[in-house]
Design an enzyme around this catalytic site. Structure first.
Site, mmCIF file in Angstrom:
data_model
loop_
_atom_site.group_PDB
_atom_site.id
_atom_site.type_symbol
_atom_site.label_atom_id
_atom_site.label_comp_id
_atom_site.label_asym_id
_atom_site.label_seq_id
_atom_site.Cartn_x
_atom_site.Cartn_y
_atom_site.Cartn_z
ATOM 1 N N HIS A 158 -21.054 16.564 18.568
ATOM 2 C CA HIS A 158 -22.071 17.584 18.816
ATOM 3 C C HIS A 158 -22.373 17.601 20.299
ATOM 4 C CE1 HIS A 158 -25.839 19.815 18.525
ATOM 5 N NE2 HIS A 158 -25.384 20.231 17.357
ATOM 6 N N ASP B 35 -22.566 19.755 9.457
ATOM 7 C CA ASP B 35 -21.520 20.515 8.759
ATOM 8 C C ASP B 35 -20.614 19.634 7.917
ATOM 9 O OD1 ASP B 35 -22.264 23.017 9.831
ATOM 10 O OD2 ASP B 35 -21.462 22.352 11.738
HETATM 11 N N1 ACO Z 1 -12.625 15.105 16.924
HETATM 12 C C1 ACO Z 1 -11.909 14.442 17.865
HETATM 13 N N2 ACO Z 1 -12.247 14.370 19.170
HETATM 14 C C2 ACO Z 1 -13.360 15.005 19.548
HETATM 15 C C3 ACO Z 1 -14.165 15.711 18.635
HETATM 16 C C4 ACO Z 1 -13.775 15.737 17.276
HETATM 17 N N3 ACO Z 1 -14.489 16.402 16.370
HETATM 18 N N4 ACO Z 1 -15.229 16.258 19.286
HETATM 19 C C5 ACO Z 1 -15.083 15.904 20.575
HETATM 20 N N5 ACO Z 1 -13.966 15.145 20.727
HETATM 21 C C6 ACO Z 1 -13.508 14.544 21.975
HETATM 22 C C7 ACO Z 1 -12.860 15.580 22.881
HETATM 23 O O1 ACO Z 1 -11.473 15.674 22.671
HETATM 24 C C8 ACO Z 1 -13.212 15.065 24.248
HETATM 25 O O2 ACO Z 1 -12.318 14.031 24.546
HETATM 26 P P1 ACO Z 1 -11.874 13.799 26.102
HETATM 27 O O3 ACO Z 1 -13.145 13.414 26.817
HETATM 28 O O4 ACO Z 1 -10.882 12.689 25.995
HETATM 29 O O5 ACO Z 1 -11.312 15.101 26.579
HETATM 30 C C9 ACO Z 1 -14.593 14.426 24.065
HETATM 31 O O6 ACO Z 1 -14.665 14.064 22.661
HETATM 32 C C10 ACO Z 1 -15.748 15.345 24.407
HETATM 33 O O7 ACO Z 1 -15.550 16.588 23.730
HETATM 34 P P2 ACO Z 1 -16.061 17.973 24.272
HETATM 35 O O8 ACO Z 1 -15.378 19.064 23.512
HETATM 36 O O9 ACO Z 1 -15.975 17.997 25.755
HETATM 37 O O10 ACO Z 1 -17.596 17.880 23.904
HETATM 38 P P3 ACO Z 1 -18.540 19.074 23.579
HETATM 39 O O11 ACO Z 1 -19.921 18.556 23.718
HETATM 40 O O12 ACO Z 1 -18.175 20.283 24.363
HETATM 41 O O13 ACO Z 1 -18.149 19.341 22.053
HETATM 42 C C11 ACO Z 1 -18.208 20.107 19.854
HETATM 43 C C12 ACO Z 1 -19.017 19.541 21.023
HETATM 44 C C13 ACO Z 1 -17.642 21.489 20.238
HETATM 45 C C14 ACO Z 1 -19.151 20.282 18.663
HETATM 46 C C15 ACO Z 1 -17.042 19.137 19.502
HETATM 47 O O14 ACO Z 1 -17.525 17.859 19.202
HETATM 48 C C16 ACO Z 1 -16.180 19.676 18.360
HETATM 49 O O15 ACO Z 1 -15.258 20.484 18.585
HETATM 50 N N6 ACO Z 1 -16.450 19.215 17.088
HETATM 51 C C17 ACO Z 1 -15.757 19.747 15.932
HETATM 52 C C18 ACO Z 1 -16.361 21.065 15.521
HETATM 53 C C19 ACO Z 1 -17.718 20.917 14.869
HETATM 54 O O16 ACO Z 1 -17.913 20.073 13.998
HETATM 55 N N7 ACO Z 1 -18.665 21.774 15.293
HETATM 56 C C20 ACO Z 1 -20.017 21.812 14.710
HETATM 57 C C21 ACO Z 1 -21.040 21.543 15.747
HETATM 58 S S1 ACO Z 1 -22.613 21.451 14.982
HETATM 59 C C22 ACO Z 1 -23.124 23.033 14.779
HETATM 60 O O17 ACO Z 1 -22.766 23.961 15.481
HETATM 61 C C23 ACO Z 1 -24.065 23.273 13.709
#
Ligand code: ACO
Length: 428
Positions: free
Chosen positions: A305, A363
């Site tokens: 998140h 979720d």
């Molecule tokens: N699985 C694996 N790796 C992940 C995940 C995941 N679900 N989420 C983040 N990471 C990793 C990224 O690859 C990144 O790695 P790096 O630093 O080596 O490049 C690091 O963690 C940070 O990720 P970002 O995408 O930069 O973080 P951000 O804060 O932008 O992402 C997000 C938040 C978009 C929710 C992300 O965690 C994601 O895509 N999760 C899956 C989708 C999801 O469940 N969304 C629901 C959000 S809750 C809502 O809207 C109600």
């Protein structure tokens, strides 16, 4: 703590005021920065930018805290009802009995939609995503309820708010019924908000829908958990659209668009699809490996998140509601639930997820719960939107009483070509 700070640019010292909130990080007020320095700030994705001031919702992402108007989400989910929470979010205080009755009666008064709205649905392909239908019909409300669309009139704002809270579930149920080829079911105002929604989705003219209290109570909790989450992508979109003073239905329809994506409200559908694709506990290590591989763009949906760097407090309540529903419906041995539980256990103990502070978000469990209730995956985000409509409306209303409200117009760092001569087509 200081109430100002300084920035030195091109030998010039610029004073920037610091504004303090009730709790949470203070902000550096950069509103006059361009005027005083000729520089903009640069923050793609708004990771360090507060776009507005608000007193509706507070999140402490490190501690896993979520407050609506100061009340803990766990307490509201346990003790309150969705309509009471809606009143709280919009008006700032929990209603007393009289105020609650006036509010819920007003909502009930508006649950039906103009009969001509029915014909909109016939224009959609049966297999179309219900969220695609929702974007269109919610925006189209502006063609039916223009008498409450003057955003500068508080009374009209109140009427359109109540209309949307009441009508969005009816429209959502109609989208579902249309997509499965069943006749629309009119609202039943003897039922509670959540019971009525279940009735409109699952009753058929030939058979009355029998309300299962465990299911309607769980839906009440799910709606409360999804009602607001401060300046998330869809709420910010609503605020941005509304800053142009467009009618309320158009602003809320913009929220539907932003919510639909899999990185936001579409994640519950994506999470359930992922769990089904994993299929069995024995396949989990392969998917964990994929999620950790920097060359693979697979992510564990329902994990991570932008704000929570600890367990999402909503996920804990959701997990409990999930067990209750599966128990009540005799589905506790569900294979998808087994995969979810094992996946959660493995991920929470894996270094990659621990170091990146990736915990299950709301979720992760909502998809399993809604699926057990009988909703198909494409309806999950629609249900999220029904609940979040209340949050969008609370923020939309707050904007109009905020003296700082003005047309939202971000700036950019231009990296394109400088001015150049036009070349005639035959010379290119
Ligand atoms: N699985 C694996 N790796 C992940 C995940 C995941 N679900 N989420 C983040 N990471 C990793 C990224 O690859 C990144 O790695 P790096 O630093 O080596 O490049 C690091 O963690 C940070 O990720 P970002 O995408 O930069 O973080 P951000 O804060 O932008 O992402 C997000 C938040 C978009 C929710 C992300 O965690 C994601 O895509 N999760 C899956 C989708 C999801 O469940 N969304 C629901 C959000 S809750 C809502 O809207 C109600």
């Amino acid at each position: 703590m200081s109430d100002k700070c300084y920035l030195e640019i091109d030998g010039k010292k610029i004073e920037l005021p610091i504004k303090k909130g009730t709790v949470g990080p203070s902000v550096i007020d950069v509103r006059d920065l361009y005027k005083n320095s000729g520089y903009f700030t640069f923050d793609p994705g708004f990771t360090s930018t507060a776009s507005c001031q608000s007193d509706i919702c507070y999140i402490d992402g490190d501690k896993g805290v979520l407050l609506y108007r100061g009340y803990e989400i766990e307490k509201l989910a346990e003790k309150s009802s969705f309509l009471e929470v809606a009143y709280l979010l919009i008006n700032g205080e929990l209603p007393n009995k009289d105020k609650y009755i006036e509010f819920s009666d007003a909502i009930k008064n508006h649950t039906m939609v103009h009969e001509q709205i029915r014909s909109f649905y016939n224009g959609f392909r049966r297999g179309g995503h219900p969220m695609a239908m929702m974007l269109a019909v919610v925006g189209a409300l502006s063609a039916f309820y223009a008498d409450s669309s003057n955003v500068n009139d508080p009374k009209e704002r109140e009427i359109s708010s109540r209309r949307m809270i009441a009508k969005v579930p009816t429209l959502a149920a109609m989208a579902y019924k249309y997509s499965i080829g069943q006749p629309f079911i009119y609202p039943d105002n003897d039922l509670s908000y959540c019971e009525n929604f279940l009735h409109m989705c699952f009753a058929v003219p030939a058979t009355k829908y029998k309300i299962n209290k465990s299911v309607s109570n769980a839906l009440e909790k799910i709606f409360i958990l999804h009602a607001d989450h401060e300046q998330n992508a869809s709420t910010s979109t609503v605020r941005l659209a509304a800053s142009s003073a467009v009618n309320p239905f158009a602003s809320i329809s913009a929220g539907f668009s932003a919510l639909w994506g899999p990185l936001h409200g579409g994640a519950n559908e994506a999470a359930l699809n992922m769990l089904k694709k994993i299929g069995s506990v024995k396949n989990i290590p392969e998917y964990i490996k994929k999620a950790k591989d920097p060359n693979d763009n697979f992510r564990l949906m329902g994990f991570g998140h932008r704000v929570y760097k600890s367990y999402d407090p909503r996920a804990k309540v959701m997990q409990k509601a999930c067990y209750e529903v599966l128990d009540a419906l005799g589905k506790k041995n569900d294979e998808v639930l087994k995969v979810a539980l094992e996946l959660e256990k493995i991920a929470l103990n894996d270094d990659y997820f621990i170091q990146k502070k990736l915990y299950p978000n709301i979720d992760f469990y909502s998809g399993i719960t809604l699926s057990a209730m009988g909703f198909p995956p494409e309806m999950f985000v629609v249900l999220f939107a029904v609940a979040r409509t209340v949050g969008w409306i609370a923020h939309w209303s707050e904007m109009y009483s905020d003296p700082l409200n003005k047309l939202n117009r971000p700036r950019q760092l231009y990296i394109g070509k400088n001015k150049r001569e036009f070349v005639d087509q035959d010379k290119r």
